[in-house]
Scaffold this motif. Structure first.
Motif, PDB file in Angstrom:
ATOM      1  N   PHE A   1      -5.192   0.860  -8.097  1.00  0.00           N
ATOM      2  CA  PHE A   1      -5.895   1.794  -7.228  1.00  0.00           C
ATOM      3  C   PHE A   1      -7.384   1.449  -7.287  1.00  0.00           C
ATOM      4  N   THR A   2      -7.925   0.991  -6.162  1.00  0.00           N
ATOM      5  CA  THR A   2      -9.270   0.418  -6.167  1.00  0.00           C
ATOM      6  C   THR A   2     -10.360   1.420  -5.829  1.00  0.00           C
ATOM      7  N   GLY A   3     -10.022   2.679  -5.592  1.00  0.00           N
ATOM      8  CA  GLY A   3     -11.029   3.698  -5.329  1.00  0.00           C
ATOM      9  C   GLY A   3     -11.914   3.400  -4.139  1.00  0.00           C
ATOM     10  N   GLY A   4     -11.325   2.858  -3.071  1.00  0.00           N
ATOM     11  CA  GLY A   4     -12.067   2.539  -1.858  1.00  0.00           C
ATOM     12  C   GLY A   4     -12.552   1.111  -1.797  1.00  0.00           C
ATOM     13  N   GLY A   5     -12.472   0.380  -2.905  1.00  0.00           N
ATOM     14  CA  GLY A   5     -12.900  -1.015  -2.913  1.00  0.00           C
ATOM     15  C   GLY A   5     -11.858  -1.928  -2.275  1.00  0.00           C
ATOM     16  N   PRO A   6     -12.230  -3.176  -1.995  1.00  0.00           N
ATOM     17  CA  PRO A   6     -11.287  -4.115  -1.375  1.00  0.00           C
ATOM     18  C   PRO A   6     -10.095  -4.392  -2.277  1.00  0.00           C
ATOM     19  N   THR A   7      -8.953  -4.626  -1.660  1.00  0.00           N
ATOM     20  CA  THR A   7      -7.724  -4.893  -2.405  1.00  0.00           C
ATOM     21  C   THR A   7      -7.458  -6.388  -2.578  1.00  0.00           C
ATOM     22  N   ALA A   8      -7.993  -7.219  -1.683  1.00  0.00           N
ATOM     23  CA  ALA A   8      -7.672  -8.651  -1.688  1.00  0.00           C
ATOM     24  C   ALA A   8      -7.953  -9.340  -3.015  1.00  0.00           C
ATOM     25  N   PRO A   9      -9.055  -9.025  -3.735  1.00  0.00           N
ATOM     26  CA  PRO A   9      -9.316  -9.738  -4.986  1.00  0.00           C
ATOM     27  C   PRO A   9      -8.241  -9.558  -6.049  1.00  0.00           C
TER      28      PRO A   9
ATOM     29  N   GLY B   1       4.218 -11.735  28.477  1.00  0.00           N
ATOM     30  CA  GLY B   1       4.588 -10.407  28.018  1.00  0.00           C
ATOM     31  C   GLY B   1       3.813  -9.911  26.823  1.00  0.00           C
ATOM     32  N   ALA B   2       2.847 -10.658  26.298  1.00  0.00           N
ATOM     33  CA  ALA B   2       2.053 -10.156  25.187  1.00  0.00           C
ATOM     34  C   ALA B   2       1.172  -9.028  25.707  1.00  0.00           C
ATOM     35  N   SER B   3       1.295  -7.838  25.128  1.00  0.00           N
ATOM     36  CA  SER B   3       0.588  -6.687  25.640  1.00  0.00           C
ATOM     37  C   SER B   3      -0.827  -6.645  25.087  1.00  0.00           C
ATOM     38  N   LYS B   4      -1.637  -5.767  25.685  1.00  0.00           N
ATOM     39  CA  LYS B   4      -3.016  -5.623  25.209  1.00  0.00           C
ATOM     40  C   LYS B   4      -3.008  -5.024  23.820  1.00  0.00           C
ATOM     41  N   PRO B   5      -4.033  -5.315  23.028  1.00  0.00           N
ATOM     42  CA  PRO B   5      -4.074  -4.781  21.664  1.00  0.00           C
ATOM     43  C   PRO B   5      -4.028  -3.257  21.668  1.00  0.00           C
ATOM     44  N   ALA B   6      -3.272  -2.697  20.750  1.00  0.00           N
ATOM     45  CA  ALA B   6      -3.206  -1.247  20.608  1.00  0.00           C
ATOM     46  C   ALA B   6      -4.333  -0.786  19.701  1.00  0.00           C
ATOM     47  N   ALA B   7      -4.907   0.350  20.041  1.00  0.00           N
ATOM     48  CA  ALA B   7      -5.970   0.896  19.191  1.00  0.00           C
ATOM     49  C   ALA B   7      -5.362   1.393  17.908  1.00  0.00           C
ATOM     50  N   ARG B   8      -5.924   1.005  16.792  1.00  0.00           N
ATOM     51  CA  ARG B   8      -5.408   1.396  15.488  1.00  0.00           C
ATOM     52  C   ARG B   8      -6.517   2.072  14.684  1.00  0.00           C
ATOM     53  N   ALA B   9      -6.199   3.212  14.128  1.00  0.00           N
ATOM     54  CA  ALA B   9      -7.162   3.933  13.305  1.00  0.00           C
ATOM     55  C   ALA B   9      -7.340   3.225  11.976  1.00  0.00           C
ATOM     56  N   ALA B  10      -8.414   3.502  11.303  1.00  0.00           N
ATOM     57  CA  ALA B  10      -8.627   2.933   9.966  1.00  0.00           C
ATOM     58  C   ALA B  10      -7.532   3.398   9.052  1.00  0.00           C
ATOM     59  N   LYS B  11      -6.981   2.475   8.271  1.00  0.00           N
ATOM     60  CA  LYS B  11      -5.833   2.778   7.422  1.00  0.00           C
ATOM     61  C   LYS B  11      -6.228   2.736   5.960  1.00  0.00           C
ATOM     62  N   ARG B  12      -5.559   3.555   5.163  1.00  0.00           N
ATOM     63  CA  ARG B  12      -5.774   3.529   3.722  1.00  0.00           C
ATOM     64  C   ARG B  12      -4.608   2.839   3.053  1.00  0.00           C
TER      65      ARG B  12
ATOM     66  N   ILE C   1      -0.567  -1.483  -4.347  1.00  0.00           N
ATOM     67  CA  ILE C   1      -1.973  -1.898  -4.317  1.00  0.00           C
ATOM     68  C   ILE C   1      -2.650  -1.107  -3.204  1.00  0.00           C
ATOM     69  N   SER C   2      -3.531  -0.207  -3.611  1.00  0.00           N
ATOM     70  CA  SER C   2      -4.026   0.806  -2.685  1.00  0.00           C
ATOM     71  C   SER C   2      -5.516   1.033  -2.869  1.00  0.00           C
ATOM     72  N   ARG C   3      -6.170   1.453  -1.775  1.00  0.00           N
ATOM     73  CA  ARG C   3      -7.575   1.837  -1.836  1.00  0.00           C
ATOM     74  C   ARG C   3      -7.756   3.266  -2.352  1.00  0.00           C
ATOM     75  N   ASN C   4      -6.674   3.966  -2.613  1.00  0.00           N
ATOM     76  CA  ASN C   4      -6.782   5.295  -3.197  1.00  0.00           C
ATOM     77  C   ASN C   4      -7.452   5.231  -4.568  1.00  0.00           C
TER      78      ASN C   4
ATOM     79  N   SER D   1       0.845  -1.180   0.000  1.00  0.00           N
ATOM     80  CA  SER D   1       0.000   0.000   0.000  1.00  0.00           C
ATOM     81  C   SER D   1       0.888   1.241   0.000  1.00  0.00           C
ATOM     82  N   SER D   2       0.350   2.342  -0.511  1.00  0.00           N
ATOM     83  CA  SER D   2       1.147   3.571  -0.562  1.00  0.00           C
ATOM     84  C   SER D   2       1.529   4.037   0.836  1.00  0.00           C
ATOM     85  N   ARG D   3       0.678   3.777   1.829  1.00  0.00           N
ATOM     86  CA  ARG D   3       0.959   4.209   3.201  1.00  0.00           C
ATOM     87  C   ARG D   3       1.981   3.328   3.900  1.00  0.00           C
ATOM     88  N   ALA D   4       2.164   2.101   3.415  1.00  0.00           N
ATOM     89  CA  ALA D   4       3.241   1.257   3.930  1.00  0.00           C
ATOM     90  C   ALA D   4       4.577   1.646   3.327  1.00  0.00           C
ATOM     91  N   LEU D   5       4.549   2.137   2.086  1.00  0.00           N
ATOM     92  CA  LEU D   5       5.779   2.522   1.404  1.00  0.00           C
ATOM     93  C   LEU D   5       6.254   3.905   1.821  1.00  0.00           C
TER      94      LEU D   5
END
Length: 320
Positions: A105-113, A309-320, A78-81, A14-18
């Protein structure tokens, strides 16, 4: 002749991972898609800083320069942009001189397919949902955490580290621990020490990296692979016998028996570390780029882990 991706290691990202698009993602989360789109268009020629996966992608693409007659690696964005807002990512790719020419660029659609359509071997994203859908579709995928503030990628090498159970190997042993406890897990692994474990979600990626290693003389291979696992003696035996069955030789292995992984990963100098446990990924991500590999279909039943030592899940915002 159509271009063939089947004989290459193909990374989907995804563009946000790069690139570092956290400020832009905050605009999307707080103000909506229209404000996000307006901002991206207004700043499409502004420089983007590297994101969590940038060092790994750059290093993998450098393999193509070592064997010019054969491209070993391809990277596909591969991005939802939308294509319009995705232009900024391609401008950044050109500015950083990355050899990437393909995108979806899937325009908000799912990327998995689209992952199998592009023959993706590994999908990297900041979006939890996209990563889970990829794993459920049978594609190796990881949710990347924020890049460490102080990190220097090793030069002239590619260093990738993996956890074992539920990453390289199946979650079968993990489930025994979750349902019956540590003693039952230890007895099961000792009883099956010479029986190869089933493949986990990242097994095919390990095999693909092993094939790349075979393209170079052993003393000159730029790719180094490490297993960093909470297993210890005698449960380490099954790991070794499994790798022998798969005809894979890892360069380094660390059987930590519950010790923290972060210091070992920092010493190894990983371009990327993959683990299924949030606690391990969170601590590792402070020192090396790291990604969490979710279980197929969501969390393992019972939510238990083999190590403390496994910590509680961290809150994560919706990602693009």
């Amino acid at each position: 002749m159509p271009y063939d991706l089947s004989d290459k290691l193909v990374i989907g990202i995804s563009s946000r991972a790069l690139f570092d698009l956290e400020a832009e993602n905050a605009i999307y989360a707080e103000k909506g898609v229209e404000a996000y789109s307006d901002y991206q268009r207004a700043h499409e020629n502004d420089a983007l800083e590297p994101g969590t996966a940038f060092p790994l992608v750059k290093a993998l693409l450098s393999l193509n320069e070592l064997i010019p007659e054969r491209r070993l690696v391809e990277v596909v964005v591969i991005s939802r942009n939308t294509p319009d807002t995705g232009l900024r990512a391609f401008n950044a790719i050109a500015a950083h001189k990355l050899d990437i020419s393909r995108a979806a660029f899937t325009g908000g659609g799912p990327t998995a397919p689209y992952l199998k359509a592009f023959k993706i071997d590994l999908f990297l994203s900041r979006d939890t949902g996209d990563v889970q859908e990829a794993i459920d579709a049978g594609v190796a995928a990881a949710q990347l955490y924020t890049a460490p503030t102080e990190y220097s990628a090793p030069e002239n090498q590619i260093r990738i580290a993996f956890d074992g159970d539920a990453v390289l190997f199946s979650a079968e042993s993990e489930r025994i621990f979750a349902e019956k406890g540590l003693e039952a897990f230890a007895k099961h692994e000792q009883r099956h020490r010479k029986k190869a474990m089933k493949e986990g979600p990242f097994a095919k990626l390990l095999l693909a990296l092993s094939e790349i290693q075979k393209q170079f003389p052993p003393t000159e291979c730029p790719v180094r692979i490490a297993i960093v696992t909470a297993r210890n003696s005698p449960a380490h035996q099954r790991v070794i016998h499994t790798l022998r069955t798969w005809n894979v030789n890892v360069d380094e292995a660390f059987f930590l028996g519950g010790l923290k992984k972060a210091e070992v990963l920092q010493a190894f100098g990983a371009h990327m570390f993959f683990d299924d446990q949030e606690g391990h990924v969170e601590t590792a991500s402070v020192v090396v780029p790291s990604g969490r590999v979710p279980y197929k279909g969501g969390q393992l039943a019972g939510g238990a882990r083999k190590t403390a030592g496994a910590s509680k899940p961290a809150a994560r915002a919706a990602k693009r």
